[in-house]
Design an enzyme around this catalytic site. Structure first.
Site, PDB file in Angstrom:
ATOM      1  N   GLU A 327       0.853  -1.198   0.000  1.00 12.75           N
ATOM      2  CA  GLU A 327       0.000   0.000   0.000  1.00 12.75           C
ATOM      3  C   GLU A 327       0.883   1.241   0.000  1.00 12.75           C
ATOM      4  O   GLU A 327       1.769   1.375   0.860  1.00 12.75           O
ATOM      5  CB  GLU A 327      -0.894   0.046   1.248  1.00 12.75           C
ATOM      6  CG  GLU A 327      -2.034  -0.935   1.246  1.00 12.75           C
ATOM      7  CD  GLU A 327      -2.976  -0.695   2.431  1.00 12.75           C
ATOM      8  OE1 GLU A 327      -4.149  -1.066   2.323  1.00 12.75           O
ATOM      9  OE2 GLU A 327      -2.544  -0.140   3.458  1.00 12.75           O
ATOM     10  N   CYS A 328       0.654   2.142  -0.942  1.00 11.43           N
ATOM     11  CA  CYS A 328       1.330   3.429  -1.005  1.00 11.43           C
ATOM     12  C   CYS A 328       2.850   3.253  -0.928  1.00 11.43           C
ATOM     13  O   CYS A 328       3.470   2.791  -1.879  1.00 11.43           O
ATOM     14  CB  CYS A 328       0.786   4.359   0.067  1.00 11.43           C
ATOM     15  SG  CYS A 328       1.158   6.105  -0.228  1.00 11.43           S
ATOM     16  N   GLY A 329       3.491   3.570   0.192  1.00 11.85           N
ATOM     17  CA  GLY A 329       4.928   3.397   0.294  1.00 11.85           C
ATOM     18  C   GLY A 329       5.351   1.968   0.055  1.00 11.85           C
ATOM     19  O   GLY A 329       6.395   1.702  -0.567  1.00 11.85           O
ATOM     20  N   THR A 427      -1.316  -0.874  -4.405  1.00 13.21           N
ATOM     21  CA  THR A 427      -2.233   0.255  -4.565  1.00 13.21           C
ATOM     22  C   THR A 427      -1.606   1.491  -3.935  1.00 13.21           C
ATOM     23  O   THR A 427      -0.812   1.391  -2.997  1.00 13.21           O
ATOM     24  CB  THR A 427      -3.590   0.000  -3.876  1.00 13.21           C
ATOM     25  OG1 THR A 427      -3.377  -0.133  -2.451  1.00 13.21           O
ATOM     26  CG2 THR A 427      -4.259  -1.254  -4.400  1.00 13.21           C
TER      27      THR A 427
END
Length: 436
Positions: A327-329, A427
């Protein structure tokens, strides 16, 4: 019976978090059990709440969650003496289009739970106008009750007197006035507050804030203004499917942004979570059947991540036979390369083709509704996932098959689709809930 209050303000940056932490710690010093919640998607504040109260805090979000889920989450405050919900942004600020049970505004939560609102008002650069603002917030929406206000950053006794008189004339209680006191300000970072777990002196800061607020705010009057609250028994669970039975979760200063209620829901559904530290050059637990890389600050540790060969090789070996999700990072670390703020390009794990850069910062912020085009751990193709995105990276390349069709809260399609390749998925948004 617990007493419930919502701490809100006309805008961001007025002092909601500091007041919430100070009240929680001051009442805890008096022997009261205090439970905090965070209204909205900010995933950093709950860790500060936990530091202040000794009890885990979770997010409640009217855009992403239905009423039953919110009731289930807040029911953890049933054994507390005081329950505080810290708002986000201004009291009525949310998105234009209604979500599951509201727009994400703090006012939604206050009305839903029937808790009065304590406003933090910063009257800098004004006097009587502060009363007009408070009165406008009080009267803007039927169904809300304003308990009173706490003034913050008051310039002088004369300034305080002018504002107090105007508020009293408007029938609005003033619980206290805080003079300017920079020493209790919490440190800042590019994504907002420094995480509580990174701030070694957070306990001392909260204690100082509690002493300061107790000296200038009538804590008894604030407590009397709270509404008695009887949580309704709920059989509503979070309806969250864990990504696997045994989950290897990256957890350190570079990988720390994950919603507490998600981890609790995974455990409640019978999943086991083992943590590992990529920064300590650790790989995922070989006995796990899924690996999850949360968001965080990988851009601040990109050089170390790139150099940690055991972590990278362990993750690649894991992904040959089992799912890995970021997720993200975490998504950025699953990619091919990450360029830091100084323009230095660092090789990442290469499980996905994503390339990102922080050399030119551009904020990506807002709710996300994703319809999965393919499965990801815990969710089937076609699932509608609600989440929140907040980062400053720029996509240089996103060549893999899109994971989802992603819309923002207005319904507009966005470019941050996520990716999938083999066993790896990622994501840019942080998952909050799945539509059922």
């Amino acid at each position: 019976m617990p007493a419930g209050l919502v701490i809100s303000a006309p805008a961001s940056g007025v002092g909601k978090t500091t007041l919430t932490l100070a009240l929680a710690r001051a009442w805890r010093h008096r022997g009261l059990n205090v439970q905090c919640f965070k209204s909205g998607p900010d995933y950093i504040d709950p860790a500060f709440h936990a530091a202040a109260t000794g009890r885990a805090s979770v997010n409640v979000d009217s855009w992403a969650m239905d009423r039953g889920t919110i009731a289930h989450l807040v029911s953890r405050g049933a054994d507390a003496d005081v329950v505080l919900a810290e708002g986000s942004m201004g009291l009525f600020d949310g998105v234009a289009a209604r979500g599951v049970s509201g727009t994400g505004a703090t006012a939604d939560i206050a009305e839903m739970l029937g808790w009065p609102v304590v406003l933090v008002i910063d009257p800098s650069g004004q006097a009587q106008t502060a009363a007009a603002i408070a009165a406008g917030l009080r009267d803007y929406r039927a169904g809300l009750r304003l308990a009173g206000v706490v003034l913050n950053r008051v310039a002088s006794p004369r300034h305080e007197d002018l504002v107090r008189r105007a508020l009293n004339d408007s029938g609005i209680a003033v619980f206290g006035a805080l003079p300017r006191h920079a020493e209790i300000s919490l440190p800042k970072r590019h994504l907002g507050l420094v995480q509580a777990e990174e701030q070694a002196e957070i306990g001392k800061l909260i204690d100082e804030a509690a002493r300061f607020v107790a000296a200038h705010v009538d804590l008894d009057a604030v407590l009397r203004s709270a509404a008695g609250w009887s949580p309704q028994p709920t059989t509503n669970a979070l309806n969250v499917t864990p990504p696997g039975q045994r989950i290897a979760l990256a957890r350190d200063a570079a990988f720390s942004f994950v919603y507490p209620h998600m981890l609790e829901a995974w455990r409640a559904a019978g999943a086991e979570i083992s943590t590992f530290s990529p920064l300590a050059d650790e790989g995922p637990d070989a006995s796990a059947n899924v690996c999850w890389l949360p968001g965080g600050y990988p851009e601040l540790h990109a050089g170390k991540i790139a150099a940690n060969a055991r972590f990278r090789s362990g993750l690649r070996a894991f992904a040959e036979t089992r799912p890995v999700h970021g997720e993200c990072g975490g998504y950025m670390v699953l990619g091919t390369a990450l360029t830091d703020a100084d323009g230095v390009c660092h090789e990442m794990t290469g499980l996905l083709g994503l390339e990102t850069s922080f050399a030119k910062r551009r904020m990506h912020l807002g709710y996300r509704l994703a319809t999965l085009a393919a499965p990801m751990p815990g969710h089937q193709a076609g699932a509608r996932l609600r989440g929140h995105e907040f980062h400053y990276s720029t996509i240089l390349a996103q060549p893999d098959t899109p994971l989802a069709v992603v819309h923002d809260a207005t319904g507009a399609v966005i470019a941050e689709t996520g990716s999938r390749r083999g066993q790896a998925t990622g994501t840019f948004f942080h998952l909050i809930a799945e539509d059922r």
